[in-house]
Design a protein around this motif. Structure first.
Motif, PDB file in Angstrom:
ATOM      1  N   TYR A  73      31.861  27.932  52.861  1.00 44.89           N
ATOM      2  CA  TYR A  73      31.188  29.713  53.404  1.00 44.89           C
ATOM      3  C   TYR A  73      30.997  28.572  55.119  1.00 44.89           C
ATOM      4  O   TYR A  73      30.545  27.803  55.300  1.00 44.89           O
ATOM      5  N   PRO A  74      30.630  29.578  56.063  1.00 47.63           N
ATOM      6  CA  PRO A  74      29.879  29.472  57.407  1.00 47.63           C
ATOM      7  C   PRO A  74      29.116  28.340  57.486  1.00 47.63           C
ATOM      8  O   PRO A  74      28.883  27.553  57.655  1.00 47.63           O
ATOM      9  N   ASP A  75      27.517  29.039  56.243  1.00 50.59           N
ATOM     10  CA  ASP A  75      26.862  27.858  55.941  1.00 50.59           C
ATOM     11  C   ASP A  75      26.660  26.688  55.055  1.00 50.59           C
ATOM     12  O   ASP A  75      25.800  26.213  55.589  1.00 50.59           O
ATOM     13  N   ASN A  76      27.641  26.597  54.338  1.00 50.96           N
ATOM     14  CA  ASN A  76      27.794  25.543  53.133  1.00 50.96           C
ATOM     15  C   ASN A  76      28.973  25.459  52.657  1.00 50.96           C
ATOM     16  O   ASN A  76      29.912  26.693  52.912  1.00 50.96           O
ATOM     17  N   LYS A  77      29.403  24.232  51.626  1.00 50.29           N
ATOM     18  CA  LYS A  77      30.465  24.060  51.017  1.00 50.29           C
ATOM     19  C   LYS A  77      30.162  24.062  49.245  1.00 50.29           C
ATOM     20  O   LYS A  77      29.147  24.306  49.539  1.00 50.29           O
ATOM     21  N   ILE A  78      30.912  25.202  49.048  1.00 50.13           N
ATOM     22  CA  ILE A  78      30.421  24.862  46.939  1.00 50.13           C
ATOM     23  C   ILE A  78      32.129  24.595  46.592  1.00 50.13           C
ATOM     24  O   ILE A  78      32.569  24.483  46.592  1.00 50.13           O
ATOM     25  N   PRO A 115      34.144  35.208  48.139  1.00 48.48           N
ATOM     26  CA  PRO A 115      35.056  35.163  48.468  1.00 48.48           C
ATOM     27  C   PRO A 115      35.578  33.500  47.589  1.00 48.48           C
ATOM     28  O   PRO A 115      37.085  33.759  47.593  1.00 48.48           O
ATOM     29  N   ALA A 116      34.712  33.189  47.287  1.00 48.72           N
ATOM     30  CA  ALA A 116      35.099  31.679  46.663  1.00 48.72           C
ATOM     31  C   ALA A 116      35.864  32.531  45.242  1.00 48.72           C
ATOM     32  O   ALA A 116      36.071  31.266  44.948  1.00 48.72           O
ATOM     33  N   ASP A 117      35.524  33.382  44.680  1.00 50.28           N
ATOM     34  CA  ASP A 117      36.582  33.915  44.074  1.00 50.28           C
ATOM     35  C   ASP A 117      37.877  34.370  43.896  1.00 50.28           C
ATOM     36  O   ASP A 117      38.249  34.898  42.659  1.00 50.28           O
ATOM     37  N   THR A 118      38.095  34.803  45.017  1.00 49.46           N
ATOM     38  CA  THR A 118      39.506  35.731  44.955  1.00 49.46           C
ATOM     39  C   THR A 118      40.686  35.044  44.607  1.00 49.46           C
ATOM     40  O   THR A 118      40.908  36.063  43.954  1.00 49.46           O
ATOM     41  N   GLU A 119      40.910  33.301  44.559  1.00 46.71           N
ATOM     42  CA  GLU A 119      41.648  32.683  43.933  1.00 46.71           C
ATOM     43  C   GLU A 119      42.304  33.496  42.770  1.00 46.71           C
ATOM     44  O   GLU A 119      43.316  33.696  42.274  1.00 46.71           O
ATOM     45  N   ILE A 120      40.639  32.610  42.196  1.00 44.52           N
ATOM     46  CA  ILE A 120      41.483  32.804  40.943  1.00 44.52           C
ATOM     47  C   ILE A 120      41.111  34.027  39.837  1.00 44.52           C
ATOM     48  O   ILE A 120      41.725  34.658  38.677  1.00 44.52           O
TER      49      ILE A 120
END
Length: 128
Positions: A73-78, A115-120
């Motif tokens: 994300y713009p402010d951090n990595k998950i 956004p982090a969930d869209t692929e799965i």
């Protein structure tokens, strides 16, 4: 990197449990799978069991690790760990989420996910 665990929980009808975030913070009002941030000294699986108990009032068993991935994300990595899980006790209760729903996999694309969930989400919607 922030480590996050998420559960793909299916009911007997094959529907998947999804949760809508509330106001504030990243992903406000977007949808996600149940779960949350790992605490120090906690495994990804232990985190998921704790988060489901705290946020939904349910007990779960982890069935399998589906996928580990990351998203920036713009402010951090998950760092994300997605697990297949099943409810062994309780009924999901809406306490920290705006809404919780059971949806058929093909219906997942009708909801706007973090956004982090869209692929799965895309893969689950196609029956994977």
């Amino acid at each position: 990197m922030i480590l996050v665990s998420a559960a793909i929980i299916r009911n007997t009808a094959g529907e998947i449990l999804i949760c809508q975030r509330g106001a504030g913070g990243s992903c406000a009002f977007l949808w996600e799978f149940p779960g949350g941030k790992q605490e120090a000294g906690e495994t990804a699986a232990d985190c998921l069991v704790r988060e489901c108990r705290e946020e939904l009032g349910i007990e779960i068993d982890i069935v399998a690790l589906i996928e580990q991935t990351s998203y920036t994300y713009p402010d951090n990595k998950i760092g994300l760990s997605f697990f297949a899980a099943q409810i062994t006790g309780g009924v999901p209760q809406k306490s920290v989420h705006q809404e919780i729903l059971w949806v058929r996999p093909a219906e997942l694309l009708q909801y706007q996910f973090c956004p982090a969930d869209t692929e799965i989400v895309g893969r689950l919607a196609q029956g994977e």
